[in-house]
Design a protein around this motif. Structure first.
Motif, PDB file in Angstrom:
ATOM      1  N   LEU A   2      43.767  42.203  40.287  1.00 23.84           N
ATOM      2  CA  LEU A   2      43.743  43.369  39.413  1.00 23.84           C
ATOM      3  C   LEU A   2      42.530  43.293  38.490  1.00 23.84           C
ATOM      4  O   LEU A   2      42.354  42.313  37.770  1.00 23.84           O
ATOM      5  N   LEU A   3      41.697  44.348  38.531  1.00 30.17           N
ATOM      6  CA  LEU A   3      40.504  44.392  37.692  1.00 30.17           C
ATOM      7  C   LEU A   3      40.693  45.235  36.444  1.00 30.17           C
ATOM      8  O   LEU A   3      40.042  45.001  35.435  1.00 30.17           O
ATOM      9  N   GLY A   4      41.568  46.220  36.523  1.00 30.84           N
ATOM     10  CA  GLY A   4      41.793  47.094  35.383  1.00 30.84           C
ATOM     11  C   GLY A   4      42.838  48.143  35.703  1.00 30.84           C
ATOM     12  O   GLY A   4      43.248  48.314  36.850  1.00 30.84           O
ATOM     13  N   TYR A  20      41.585  47.301  42.021  1.00 24.88           N
ATOM     14  CA  TYR A  20      41.773  45.976  42.599  1.00 24.88           C
ATOM     15  C   TYR A  20      40.521  45.508  43.337  1.00 24.88           C
ATOM     16  O   TYR A  20      39.790  46.322  43.899  1.00 24.88           O
ATOM     17  N   ARG A  21      40.322  44.205  43.343  1.00 25.49           N
ATOM     18  CA  ARG A  21      39.366  43.591  44.256  1.00 25.49           C
ATOM     19  C   ARG A  21      40.200  43.059  45.418  1.00 25.49           C
ATOM     20  O   ARG A  21      41.100  42.230  45.231  1.00 25.49           O
ATOM     21  N   ARG A  26      35.903  44.054  48.719  1.00 25.82           N
ATOM     22  CA  ARG A  26      35.799  45.468  48.365  1.00 25.82           C
ATOM     23  C   ARG A  26      36.685  45.772  47.164  1.00 25.82           C
ATOM     24  O   ARG A  26      37.644  45.055  46.900  1.00 25.82           O
ATOM     25  N   GLU A  27      36.365  46.870  46.466  1.00 27.67           N
ATOM     26  CA  GLU A  27      37.193  47.327  45.351  1.00 27.67           C
ATOM     27  C   GLU A  27      37.859  48.645  45.735  1.00 27.67           C
ATOM     28  O   GLU A  27      37.272  49.464  46.460  1.00 27.67           O
ATOM     29  N   ALA A  28      39.077  48.838  45.240  1.00 28.63           N
ATOM     30  CA  ALA A  28      39.828  50.046  45.570  1.00 28.63           C
ATOM     31  C   ALA A  28      40.709  50.442  44.388  1.00 28.63           C
ATOM     32  O   ALA A  28      41.211  49.586  43.661  1.00 28.63           O
ATOM     33  N   ASP A  31      47.083  54.310  43.068  1.00 25.01           N
ATOM     34  CA  ASP A  31      48.016  54.964  42.155  1.00 25.01           C
ATOM     35  C   ASP A  31      49.327  54.192  42.178  1.00 25.01           C
ATOM     36  O   ASP A  31      49.873  53.909  43.245  1.00 25.01           O
ATOM     37  N   VAL A  32      49.817  53.837  40.988  1.00 18.11           N
ATOM     38  CA  VAL A  32      51.038  53.052  40.867  1.00 18.11           C
ATOM     39  C   VAL A  32      51.957  53.747  39.866  1.00 18.11           C
ATOM     40  O   VAL A  32      51.542  54.084  38.758  1.00 18.11           O
TER      41      VAL A  32
END
Length: 177
Positions: A2-4, A20-21, A26-28, A31-32
């Motif tokens: 988790l990045l933010g 997320y990394r 890759r980063e993506a 929606d949670v």
């Protein structure tokens, strides 16, 4: 990793956007749902109400997702600071007009794979229609008593029910599968 995280929408429930990394670098953004609504609610409860003769009390009500009337087990949101069993007892009476001799929380599950919202499941025993139904402004719950076989048919009928994950979990805990 988790990045933010930031709030994407804060209404009846909250939708957070998490960055997320992934394992491949890759980063993506995902929606949670959750963890809490604008009212501070972090969890819900679903109740399997059993009458003394073994019938299951369910409700038929309109649900916006399926856009039709479906069968549900009674339940709802747990107020901040409220015990899940107390919330289950309250929701049972509010939605059905039934009270119970006992209620036991059996555990919890995630509301969905993209959710941090907990859904507790409980079994209420000795349920009888001697309480007072007290619906929210936009609830239209019609209580029905179903035999175990009738309830299983509802579960197996595509689109007939919502909350089937909680229903199966609580049936398993009750030894009724």
């Amino acid at each position: 990793m988790l990045l933010g995280e930031k709030v994407g929408y804060n209404g009846f429930l909250t939708v957070n956007v998490r960055r997320y990394r992934l394992p491949d670098g890759r980063e993506a953004d995902w929606d949670v749902f959750g963890p809490e609504s604008a009212a501070g609610v972090r969890a819900g409860v679903t109740v399997l109400p059993l009458t003394p003769d073994g019938r299951i009390v369910a409700v038929r009500m309109f649900r916006a997702g399926p856009d039709k009337i479906v069968t549900n087990l009674p339940g709802g949101l747990i107020d901040p600071g409220e015990d899940p069993a107390d919330a289950g007892r309250r929701e049972l009476e509010e939605e059905t007009g039934y009270t119970c001799d006992s209620i036991e929380v059996m555990g919890w599950t995630w509301s969905g794979s993209s959710s941090t919202f907990r859904k507790y499941v409980a079994i209420a025993r000795g349920c009888r229609p001697d309480g007072k139904q007290s619906l929210d402004d936009f609830e239209d719950c019609v209580p029905v008593e179903l035999t175990l076989d009738e309830f299983r048919t509802e579960l197996r009928t595509p689109g007939a029910m919502t909350g089937t994950d909680a229903a199966y979990l609580v049936l398993d805990h009750a030894g009724l599968l």
